[in-house]
Design a protein around this motif. Structure first.
Motif, PDB file in Angstrom:
ATOM      1  N   ALA A  23       3.418   5.631  -1.016  1.00 38.01           N
ATOM      2  CA  ALA A  23       2.158   6.214  -1.474  1.00 38.01           C
ATOM      3  C   ALA A  23       2.298   7.722  -1.614  1.00 38.01           C
ATOM      4  CB  ALA A  23       1.046   5.869  -0.497  1.00 38.01           C
ATOM      5  N   ILE A  33      -4.099   0.318  -5.278  1.00 37.35           N
ATOM      6  CA  ILE A  33      -3.041   1.325  -5.362  1.00 37.35           C
ATOM      7  C   ILE A  33      -2.453   1.359  -6.768  1.00 37.35           C
ATOM      8  CG2 ILE A  33      -0.786   2.028  -4.458  1.00 37.35           C
ATOM      9  CD1 ILE A  33      -1.647   0.803  -1.777  1.00 37.35           C
ATOM     10  N   ASN A 211       1.197  -3.595   4.813  1.00 35.44           N
ATOM     11  CA  ASN A 211       0.025  -2.723   4.680  1.00 35.44           C
ATOM     12  C   ASN A 211      -0.692  -2.940   3.348  1.00 35.44           C
ATOM     13  OD1 ASN A 211       1.784  -1.475   2.887  1.00 35.44           O
ATOM     14  ND2 ASN A 211       2.146   0.317   4.197  1.00 35.44           N
ATOM     15  N   CYS A 212      -0.187  -3.862   2.516  1.00 37.64           N
ATOM     16  CA  CYS A 212      -0.804  -4.156   1.216  1.00 37.64           C
ATOM     17  C   CYS A 212      -0.831  -5.662   0.962  1.00 37.64           C
ATOM     18  CB  CYS A 212      -0.038  -3.485   0.079  1.00 37.64           C
ATOM     19  SG  CYS A 212      -0.010  -1.690   0.130  1.00 37.64           S
ATOM     20  N   SER A 238      -4.593  -2.026  -0.718  1.00 39.81           N
ATOM     21  CA  SER A 238      -4.279  -1.645   0.664  1.00 39.81           C
ATOM     22  C   SER A 238      -5.119  -2.465   1.639  1.00 39.81           C
ATOM     23  CB  SER A 238      -4.533  -0.148   0.874  1.00 39.81           C
ATOM     24  OG  SER A 238      -5.857   0.185   0.494  1.00 39.81           O
ATOM     25  N   VAL A 242      -3.526   3.693   4.563  1.00 40.81           N
ATOM     26  CA  VAL A 242      -2.129   3.930   4.207  1.00 40.81           C
ATOM     27  C   VAL A 242      -1.953   5.436   4.073  1.00 40.81           C
ATOM     28  CG1 VAL A 242      -0.306   3.563   2.509  1.00 40.81           C
ATOM     29  CG2 VAL A 242      -1.912   1.709   3.013  1.00 40.81           C
ATOM     30  N   LEU A 248       5.049   1.284   0.981  1.00 41.44           N
ATOM     31  CA  LEU A 248       4.153   0.172   0.690  1.00 41.44           C
ATOM     32  C   LEU A 248       4.901  -1.137   0.893  1.00 41.44           C
ATOM     33  CD1 LEU A 248       2.657   1.619  -2.617  1.00 41.44           C
ATOM     34  CD2 LEU A 248       1.697   1.809  -0.308  1.00 41.44           C
TER      35      LEU A 248
END
Length: 502
Positions: A23, A33, A211-212, A238, A242, A248
């Motif tokens: 990110a 994202i 995290n995604c 997400s 984040v 990611l």
């Protein structure tokens, strides 16, 4: 994809994983994202007459291509949008007189696009098809035989008038499809309907606790239609905060498996050894294999002569595995009453021994609830669904999409059972999860919002006068029951994020 959608991410070299994406700014839970249309995509062989070949929505009535009689579309708009990708396919199908399988069709669509646009970077892509991993060198003997068979079938289908590619390059494309083909869902995310290649998504590395998350958006609202016309796209969203510069990650497999099983699947399908924290440290493994305290295991359970609860648990787990094989066979034959019988017998063995988070018990609870709901036995189904959800909540990430879908189904099952308080609570919980994983405009989230409003209204009525509520509910159910689920066949979304050739 708009150009600025990729300004949110940066390509970098991920230690121990090769390339990855990170990110370039901070994101909050539920933020998109990036979004990406498919480089190429096809409908599964078994659903070619039931799913639009352009937007991948499942429809009751579709219009068929008048030339090849193979491709199906929602309407003329979808057919027009799809013509660039279908034109060569249409001609080849007419000339060959037969339709190749989904793997061949996807490879052909990729190569026709390469023929049109070249092998360089396309607009909005951080990586070219040429630079994607194919892992052909890691193939076993059986996989190599299948690859050669696909290459031969492809060359028979590929028209001599089109650009000709070497055997090595064709093998590369099939290798890319084999380990990077993404499973596409219908408009509500309830059934796997096709497979596509998304180059940017291929750069997002795996983590068992990511995290995604990735969802398919089939162009269901005006903002999407204006950007992508009626085409389908994927969105990387997400799951929580984040940080800027953070790598990611998404999970390629369902977390609700033991780490050795996850690692084996990842090695077999994606050719890497998972070194994420959950695999390295075995996090939540104790819960997934949980057993009840030895003092609570009845001594009269006729399962084993071994004195320890661990010995009993091993036998129960083995019994569970054998039962699940029988259940799978019964489901494939549509013998749902036999499925319920097998599930009840298995639960009778499991309940004195296994903890409520043990994945073998959770799998049986899920199957029992699903089939009982289909058989309209909602009260019993609701109890199994409640226990399943309680276990899931202790294992899954709080914003896991599969958790959200499971809680939603449990909530609707409770509603059908007349348990409005618990049903409303579960539907609200599921709505909160899917707002993050799917976003407010996704059809399944919209369905949940409608359910939440309806159950909230019913809950107020229930609290005012239970008798009147149940009478009104009984009358309403005769006219328009809330949707629950289709026939419980093995046609749901794959537990793997990417599609593996079967």
């Amino acid at each position: 994809m708009t150009a600025d959608s990729m300004e949110n991410v940066e390509l970098f070299s991920s230690e121990g994983k090769g390339r990855g994406l990170k990110a370039v700014k901070e994101f909050c839970a539920g933020d998109v994202i990036f979004a990406e249309p498919a480089y190429a995509a096809v409908v599964f062989d078994s659903l070619t007459a039931h799913v639009c070949h352009n937007c991948f929505k499942r429809q009751e009535k579709l219009q068929r291509c008048g030339q090849c009689k193979f491709a199906h579309y929602c309407d003329r708009t979808c057919q027009k949008d799809a013509w660039t990708n279908h034109k060569n396919e249409c001609s080849s199908i007419k000339k060959n007189g037969k339709i190749p399988n989904e793997n061949i069709r996807l490879a052909a669509r990729i190569m026709w696009r390469i023929e049109r646009e070249g092998t360089g970077l396309t607009e909005g892509c951080l990586v070219s098809i040429d630079d994607l991993q194919n892992h052909v060198d890691n193939f076993g003997e059986e996989e190599k035989k299948e690859l050669m068979a696909d290459v031969q079938t492809f060359t028979d289908f590929w028209p001599p008038s089109s650009q000709q590619f070497g055997m090595q390059y064709i093998s590369h494309i099939f290798g890319v499809i084999n380990c990077n083909g993404f499973t596409l869902s219908d408009q509500r995310g309830l059934q796997a309907v096709g497979v596509g290649i998304f180059p940017n998504l291929c750069l997002v590395n795996h983590d068992c606790w990511p995290n995604c998350t990735v969802i398919v958006n089939n162009g269901n609202h005006e903002a999407v239609k204006s950007m992508f016309h009626t085409q389908m796209r994927i969105e990387l969203r997400s799951l929580g905060k984040v940080d800027k510069g953070e790598e990611l990650s998404v999970s390629y497999v369902d977390f609700l498996n033991l780490r050795e099983e996850r690692k084996q699947q990842l090695k077999r399908q994606y050719y890497f050894d998972c070194t994420c924290e959950h695999c390295t440290k075995g996090l939540k493994e104790d819960l997934m294999l949980g057993v009840k305290e030895e003092s609570k295991v009845p001594c009269n359970v006729p399962l084993t002569k071994l004195p320890s609860s661990q010995g009993v648990a091993k036998e129960v787990i083995q019994f569970s595995k054998e039962t699940m094989e029988k259940i799978s066979k019964a489901r494939s034959e549509g013998a749902y009453h036999e499925v319920v019988k097998l599930c009840r017998e298995c639960l009778k063995k499991q309940e004195p021994v296994l903890a409520d988070t043990n994945i073998y018990m959770l799998k049986i609870l899920s199957l029992t609830s699903e089939v009982l709901s289909y058989l309209q036995n909602f009260e019993e189904a609701a109890e199994y669904a409640r226990r399943m959800v309680e276990g899931y909540l202790k294992l899954y990430h709080s914003n896991n999409a599969q958790l959200g879908m499971a809680v939603m189904r449990a909530g609707v099952t409770h509603w059908h059972a007349g348990l409005i308080e618990v049903g409303h609570s579960m539907i609200c919980k599921a709505y909160a999860i899917l707002l993050v994983t799917h976003g407010p405009t996704h059809p399944i989230t919209k369905d949940l919002e409608a359910m939440r409003v309806q159950t909230e209204m019913e809950l107020r009525m229930f609290k005012e006068n239970e008798f009147v509520y149940h009478k009104m509910r009984e009358a309403a159910l005769k006219n328009q029951p809330m949707h629950i689920m289709p026939e419980p066949r093995n046609n749901s979304i794959s537990s793997s994020i990417f599609h593996k050739k079967q």
